[in-house]
Design an enzyme around this catalytic site. Structure first.
Site, PDB file in Angstrom:
ATOM      1  N   TYR A   1      13.114  33.706   4.219  1.00 40.94           N
ATOM      2  CA  TYR A   1      12.424  34.810   4.892  1.00 40.94           C
ATOM      3  C   TYR A   1      12.509  36.091   4.058  1.00 40.94           C
ATOM      4  O   TYR A   1      12.645  37.192   4.589  1.00 40.94           O
ATOM      5  CB  TYR A   1      12.962  34.999   6.319  1.00 40.94           C
ATOM      6  CG  TYR A   1      12.928  33.693   7.092  1.00 40.94           C
ATOM      7  CD1 TYR A   1      11.716  33.150   7.479  1.00 40.94           C
ATOM      8  CD2 TYR A   1      14.096  32.975   7.368  1.00 40.94           C
ATOM      9  CE1 TYR A   1      11.664  31.935   8.145  1.00 40.94           C
ATOM     10  CE2 TYR A   1      14.048  31.754   8.030  1.00 40.94           C
ATOM     11  CZ  TYR A   1      12.829  31.243   8.415  1.00 40.94           C
ATOM     12  OH  TYR A   1      12.772  30.031   9.063  1.00 40.94           O
TER      13      TYR A   1
ATOM     14  N   GLY B   1      17.285  26.032  12.627  1.00 32.30           N
ATOM     15  CA  GLY B   1      17.993  27.153  13.224  1.00 32.30           C
ATOM     16  C   GLY B   1      19.427  27.330  12.820  1.00 32.30           C
ATOM     17  O   GLY B   1      20.057  28.323  13.199  1.00 32.30           O
TER      18      GLY B   1
ATOM     19  N   PRO C   1      15.422  22.183   9.099  1.00 33.85           N
ATOM     20  CA  PRO C   1      16.142  23.356   8.608  1.00 33.85           C
ATOM     21  C   PRO C   1      15.302  24.153   7.618  1.00 33.85           C
ATOM     22  O   PRO C   1      14.604  23.577   6.785  1.00 33.85           O
ATOM     23  CB  PRO C   1      17.354  22.741   7.901  1.00 33.85           C
ATOM     24  CG  PRO C   1      16.839  21.420   7.398  1.00 33.85           C
ATOM     25  CD  PRO C   1      15.834  20.949   8.426  1.00 33.85           C
ATOM     26  N   GLY C   2      15.347  25.460   7.723  1.00 34.33           N
ATOM     27  CA  GLY C   2      14.694  26.320   6.743  1.00 34.33           C
ATOM     28  C   GLY C   2      15.765  27.142   6.041  1.00 34.33           C
ATOM     29  O   GLY C   2      16.195  26.849   4.919  1.00 34.33           O
TER      30      GLY C   2
ATOM     31  N   CYS D   1       7.638  54.725   1.726  1.00 34.40           N
ATOM     32  CA  CYS D   1       7.618  55.909   2.577  1.00 34.40           C
ATOM     33  C   CYS D   1       7.826  55.558   4.051  1.00 34.40           C
ATOM     34  O   CYS D   1       6.900  55.654   4.860  1.00 34.40           O
ATOM     35  CB  CYS D   1       6.311  56.652   2.381  1.00 34.40           C
ATOM     36  SG  CYS D   1       6.099  57.119   0.668  1.00 34.40           S
TER      37      CYS D   1
ATOM     38  N   TYR E   1      15.039  43.271  11.343  1.00 33.94           N
ATOM     39  CA  TYR E   1      16.073  42.762  12.263  1.00 33.94           C
ATOM     40  C   TYR E   1      17.392  43.530  12.152  1.00 33.94           C
ATOM     41  O   TYR E   1      18.378  43.109  12.735  1.00 33.94           O
ATOM     42  CB  TYR E   1      16.420  41.296  11.951  1.00 33.94           C
ATOM     43  CG  TYR E   1      15.309  40.324  11.737  1.00 33.94           C
ATOM     44  CD1 TYR E   1      14.413  40.014  12.757  1.00 33.94           C
ATOM     45  CD2 TYR E   1      15.180  39.657  10.516  1.00 33.94           C
ATOM     46  CE1 TYR E   1      13.416  39.073  12.553  1.00 33.94           C
ATOM     47  CE2 TYR E   1      14.186  38.708  10.312  1.00 33.94           C
ATOM     48  CZ  TYR E   1      13.311  38.427  11.332  1.00 33.94           C
ATOM     49  OH  TYR E   1      12.339  37.487  11.130  1.00 33.94           O
TER      50      TYR E   1
END
Ligand SMILES: *Cc1c(COP(=O)(O)O)cnc(C)c1O
Length: 448
Positions: free
Chosen positions: A403, A238, A297-298, A374, A339
């Protein structure tokens, strides 16, 4: 922070001119810096030296096999959220004994596969899942190593879609219920209690939520150590990265104008050291109890290590607005649409160098940078202040390493983009661009 900089007016990744990579492999193209990924991993590993620890890279952030292999070779474990990710990790040479299996909805098939491969731990999110794992392990005459995921009910001050450790989320088990679920687990014949885990959300830019969560869970961890001799406490991933003004130096005047403005709006980064210090003090000596501390961790490892290269197809003026329509779309990088997240966008050719005769760069102008899909949500930047952008320009959408590709889709029947990896002065394709044929592969002609 990352290895992307301008040299002689050209944007480089490590020692490679990104325009060359785009010419060779086409656009849209993800490019990752191996040096940046390893640097982040090693810096985190070094900061954690006071702890007995294991870094389990959250493979879902970027699961290209070449990236997984880099990290496996550096000694990383992996946090996986599906059997498919475990399959990838193993294909990349990862060690299953360093893999934790997370996720709220593991299937029977996935549990069997992970048991057969002897993963380090199943991180379990409900009593129902615990019972199911017990049953499957029993049928195989195996014992499943299990940690329960604690939900510490902490607000991590991040986007609601990526907040996972508060009461209203589907994730984890409330602290009040946790001891009882452990008691049940202890009575199950095919369950080994090995740890406790939590993960409060993603893109967290303050130390306080991490420290608060650790402080809240620490007494429970202490009890679990005494009662069940647990081996590890995973505090999840995170840690946020810098999406705004990520360049440290080497950028010219046009850039610093925008950068100052962005810096005022943006959040200051939380450094690896600040994060580790906060965790260390919140642990309050817990780690001296022969307890391994896991981190998952990513984004931190790969986010700033990747860019999405895209070429400007058309410039379009509509009334008040100017649009740059680029060849990447929301199907390639969905974060802005999903997001409303900010990505820095910079030209591969520093604009001041373009008109070599002109002494002064043109003033910044406001522009929407949008894709060809579109959907009105198909944008990368709205009303962004940029130096003049022209048709044919190559742009780099920064901080797209996490991501990014993993969330790409074939929406609008657009082939998935290619991915390339840079290391020093070398670069290579690590995933080919899909062809039109790939779009219909697997589809079956109806034969009633
Ligand atoms: C997604 C996830 C992570 C990684 O999150 P980042 O924000 O990328 O560090 C870690 N642990 C679990 C359980 C996750 O689901």
């Amino acid at each position: 922070m990352h290895s992307f900089r301008y040299r002689g007016g050209k944007l480089y990744c490590e020692d490679v001119d990104l325009a060359r990579v785009a010419e060779k492999f086409g656009t849209p193209l993800y490019v990752y810096s191996a040096g940046t990924i390893l640097d982040h991993y090693r810096r985190l590993d070094a900061a954690l030296a006071p702890l007995q620890h294991l870094i389990c890279y959250a493979a879902k952030a970027n699961s290209n096999r070449a990236i997984l292999k880099l990290l496996a070779d550096a000694g990383a474990g992996f946090d996986i959220v599906s059997a498919g990710e475990l399959f990838r990790v193993l294909a990349a040479g990862g060690d299953p004994a360093k893999c934790t299996f997370a996720g709220v909805g593991k299937s029977g098939e996935e549990i069997e596969y992970a048991l057969d491969q002897r993963v380090y731990s199943f991180n379990v999110e409900s009593e129902a899942e615990l019972e199911y794992i017990d049953k499957i392990a029993g049928a195989k005459n195996l014992r499943a190593p299990v940690a329960l995921r604690a939900n510490p009910d902490i607000d991590p001050h991040t986007h609601e879609y990526i907040s996972t450790g508060s009461r209203e989320n589907k994730f984890g088990i409330a602290l009040g219920q946790l001891p009882a679920v452990y008691e049940r687990a202890a009575k199950m014949r095919n369950i080994d209690i090995v740890g406790v885990q939590m993960h409060i959300g993603s893109q967290i830019t303050e130390a306080a939520p991490f420290a608060d969560a650790v402080t809240k869970v620490a007494p429970i961890v202490r009890d679990l150590k005494t009662k069940y001799g647990i081996k590890f406490f995973s505090i999840g991933g995170g840690l946020g990265i810098v999406y705004e003004s990520s360049f440290e130096s080497g950028v010219k005047e046009w850039w610093s104008v925008g950068r100052d403005r962005r810096a005022r709006r943006g959040t200051m980064p939380l450094s690896i050291q600040q994060y580790v210090d906060a965790i260390l003090s919140a642990l309050g000596g817990l780690h001296n109890l022969k307890l391994r501390i896991l981190l998952e961790p990513g984004r931190l490892l790969v986010g700033n290590a990747g860019v999405l290269l895209t070429r400007v197809r058309y410039i379009k003026h509509t009334g008040e607005k100017k649009f740059a329509i680029v060849d990447a779309g929301m199907n390639d990088l969905i974060r802005p649409a999903l997001y409303h997240s900010y990505h820095e966008i910079v030209p591969a050719q520093e604009p001041i160098c373009r008109a070599s005769a002109a002494a002064d760069p043109k003033p910044l102008e406001k522009i929407d940078i949008v894709g060809p899909v579109c959907e009105s949500g198909d944008f990368f930047a709205l009303d962004r202040e940029m130096p003049e952008i022209c048709e044919g320009d190559l742009l780099a959408i920064m901080s797209a390493g996490a991501y990014g590709f993993v969330m790409a889709s074939n929406y609008n029947s657009r082939p998935l983009p290619a991915e390339a990896l840079v290391s020093g002065d070398k670069f290579a394709l690590i995933r080919e661009r899909q062809a039109w044929e790939d779009l219909i592969r697997g589809e079956i002609d109806l034969q009633f």
